[in-house]
Design a protein around this motif. Structure first.
Motif, PDB file in Angstrom:
ATOM      1  N   HIS A 233       0.850  -1.195   0.000  1.00 53.64           N
ATOM      2  CA  HIS A 233       0.000   0.000   0.000  1.00 53.64           C
ATOM      3  C   HIS A 233       0.888   1.247   0.000  1.00 53.64           C
ATOM      4  O   HIS A 233       1.872   1.327   0.734  1.00 53.64           O
ATOM      5  CB  HIS A 233      -0.897  -0.025   1.238  1.00 53.64           C
ATOM      6  N   SER A 234       0.525   2.225  -0.796  1.00 53.41           N
ATOM      7  CA  SER A 234       1.340   3.440  -0.944  1.00 53.41           C
ATOM      8  C   SER A 234       1.560   4.176   0.371  1.00 53.41           C
ATOM      9  O   SER A 234       2.595   4.823   0.563  1.00 53.41           O
ATOM     10  CB  SER A 234       0.670   4.393  -1.950  1.00 53.41           C
ATOM     11  N   PHE A 235       0.569   4.093   1.267  1.00 53.42           N
ATOM     12  CA  PHE A 235       0.651   4.864   2.513  1.00 53.42           C
ATOM     13  C   PHE A 235       0.882   3.987   3.744  1.00 53.42           C
ATOM     14  O   PHE A 235       0.734   4.457   4.876  1.00 53.42           O
ATOM     15  CB  PHE A 235      -0.640   5.673   2.703  1.00 53.42           C
ATOM     16  N   ALA A 275      -9.722   5.442   5.360  1.00 56.92           N
ATOM     17  CA  ALA A 275      -8.937   6.058   4.290  1.00 56.92           C
ATOM     18  C   ALA A 275      -7.993   5.042   3.664  1.00 56.92           C
ATOM     19  O   ALA A 275      -7.769   5.050   2.441  1.00 56.92           O
ATOM     20  CB  ALA A 275      -8.145   7.245   4.827  1.00 56.92           C
ATOM     21  N   MET A 278      -9.999   3.001   1.307  1.00 54.77           N
ATOM     22  CA  MET A 278     -10.382   3.730   0.099  1.00 54.77           C
ATOM     23  C   MET A 278      -9.201   4.006  -0.822  1.00 54.77           C
ATOM     24  O   MET A 278      -9.390   4.378  -1.983  1.00 54.77           O
ATOM     25  CB  MET A 278     -11.083   5.041   0.488  1.00 54.77           C
ATOM     26  N   SER A 279      -7.991   3.825  -0.303  1.00 56.69           N
ATOM     27  CA  SER A 279      -6.805   4.053  -1.131  1.00 56.69           C
ATOM     28  C   SER A 279      -6.030   2.769  -1.394  1.00 56.69           C
ATOM     29  O   SER A 279      -4.880   2.802  -1.824  1.00 56.69           O
ATOM     30  CB  SER A 279      -5.891   5.103  -0.472  1.00 56.69           C
ATOM     31  N   SER A 280      -6.647   1.612  -1.097  1.00 56.01           N
ATOM     32  CA  SER A 280      -6.039   0.318  -1.402  1.00 56.01           C
ATOM     33  C   SER A 280      -6.148   0.041  -2.902  1.00 56.01           C
ATOM     34  O   SER A 280      -6.820   0.771  -3.637  1.00 56.01           O
ATOM     35  CB  SER A 280      -6.752  -0.810  -0.635  1.00 56.01           C
ATOM     36  N   GLU A 281      -5.498  -1.001  -3.338  1.00 60.68           N
ATOM     37  CA  GLU A 281      -5.624  -1.447  -4.727  1.00 60.68           C
ATOM     38  C   GLU A 281      -5.925  -2.938  -4.733  1.00 60.68           C
ATOM     39  O   GLU A 281      -5.037  -3.750  -4.477  1.00 60.68           O
ATOM     40  CB  GLU A 281      -4.331  -1.157  -5.497  1.00 60.68           C
ATOM     41  N   TYR A 283      -9.511  -0.652  -4.322  1.00 58.65           N
ATOM     42  CA  TYR A 283     -10.082   0.183  -3.263  1.00 58.65           C
ATOM     43  C   TYR A 283     -11.506  -0.260  -2.953  1.00 58.65           C
ATOM     44  O   TYR A 283     -12.158  -0.898  -3.774  1.00 58.65           O
ATOM     45  CB  TYR A 283     -10.065   1.652  -3.672  1.00 58.65           C
TER      46      TYR A 283
END
Length: 360
Positions: A233-235, A275, A278-281, A283
């Motif tokens: 995950h990016s974050f 959040a 909602m920002s997963s891949e 999402y």
């Protein structure tokens, strides 16, 4: 303690049959655990309120086999009805803990379980259910080895529960439980939950949690899948750092009773959890329109009255309304007048902070 400390030696005592019952509560995380490594190890530490009323009651009957088999031998009943569709999950749990509980294959088992809250309520029952079953298994081990200490019993029960459902390790004791290694918490461990060891003011030991049942249907994305989506995950790394920082901030909050800061951390944690979803891949969104309506109304009520009420969320649409006991009457009035309309069939559950599991 280390993982190998939970592997038993030879038992001196033989137990032919018996029966034990435990009730174990659910819990609600203040700092969220989201993302895990192998063997149910959390990617970040978490801390939770143990609940009192939302619990699972599990009875384990055991009878020694004449000949030990290669498979686990058990029947499962939920609320008095045989539930074969639950068996794969329990089989997987037994397979995960076999190394630490090799005696289970020596017995024919009957598991009878029920919840004090509706199974279809949208409240996750894995924490209460797996912790109750882990405690029953430990009671059997205690009969085989009566020299087990209470401390070892509770730590291993939490350790086993974690292998069934990560959050279940936080349901063994109360009122506040921390799980996951953290530099400012002595004795914290990735292997099991511990009673929060630092100073906690009385206001936090009687906190109320009214659970608003916004959506009682099955979640579109399982928690297991959601956790796995944190890999890459990016974050993710920033989120894990945030959890560590918020745990440290809460330490001061619990000591001083700074409720505005408590609210800020708890609500931020809830929104950050979603959040990340909602920002997963890929999402996904687990909140519903009524979830957002309730959140906005809580904010409006808090601003207009000064009452220190706040919300948190688990991995779903339901809203946990948290508030000090001294504000119970006015918050419940607010819920009845303004929030019930956004609950499915007007349903909600009044709960509070509890002491943990209990043998019946």
């Amino acid at each position: 303690m280390r993982e190998q400390d939970f592997i038993p030696g030879e038992f001196q005592k033989s137990v032919q049959f018996g029966k034990v019952t435990w009730q174990s509560p659910s819990n609600i995380a203040l700092v969220k655990y989201w993302g895990k490594k192998k063997k149910q190890i959390p990617a970040n530490p978490s801390v939770s309120f143990t609940l009192k009323n939302c619990k699972t009651i599990t009875t384990l009957e055991f009878k020694r086999k004449e000949i030990k088999g290669e498979d686990f031998d058990f029947e499962l009943f939920f609320e008095g009805k045989k539930k074969d569709d639950f068996k794969p999950k329990i089989t997987k749990f037994f397979e995960r803990i076999e190394k630490y509980t090799p005696f289970l294959k020596d017995y024919e088992l009957v598991i009878q379980t029920e919840n004090t809250f509706p199974h279809s309520s949208g409240i996750a029952s894995s924490a209460s259910g797996m912790s109750a079953l882990a405690l029953c298994v430990m009671s059997l081990e205690k009969e085989l080895n009566p020299e087990i200490t209470e401390d070892y019993f509770l730590k291993k029960a939490s350790f086993l529960a974690r292998l069934g459902s990560g959050s279940a390790c936080r349901s063994i004791e109360g009122e506040l439980i921390e799980w996951g290694e953290h530099k400012t918490t002595a004795g914290s461990s990735d292997l099991f939950g511990i009673k929060y060891p630092n100073k906690v003011l009385e206001v936090f030991k009687s906190y109320q949690d009214t659970i608003l049942l916004v959506d009682k249907g099955q979640k579109q994305v399982s928690s297991t899948l959601g956790h796995n989506l944190m890999h890459g995950h990016s974050f993710a790394e920033a989120r894990f750092e945030q959890a560590h920082a918020n745990l440290e901030k809460l330490q001061a909050v619990f000591e001083t009773g700074n409720l505005p800061e408590f609210i800020k951390i708890v609500e931020s944690e809830a929104l950050t959890l979603h959040a990340m979803m909602m920002s997963s891949e890929p999402y996904f969104i687990l909140m519903k329109p009524n979830t957002l309506e309730i959140i906005n109304r809580i904010w409006g009520f808090r601003e207009s009255t000064g009452v220190p009420v706040c919300f948190t969320l688990d991995a779903g649409a339901n809203v946990h309304v948290l508030y000090p006991k001294r504000h119970k009457e006015e918050v419940l009035e607010f819920i009845k007048n303004e929030l019930v309309a956004y609950c499915e069939k007007g349903q909600y559950i009044c709960d509070s902070i509890g002491k943990g599991a209990e043998k019946l």
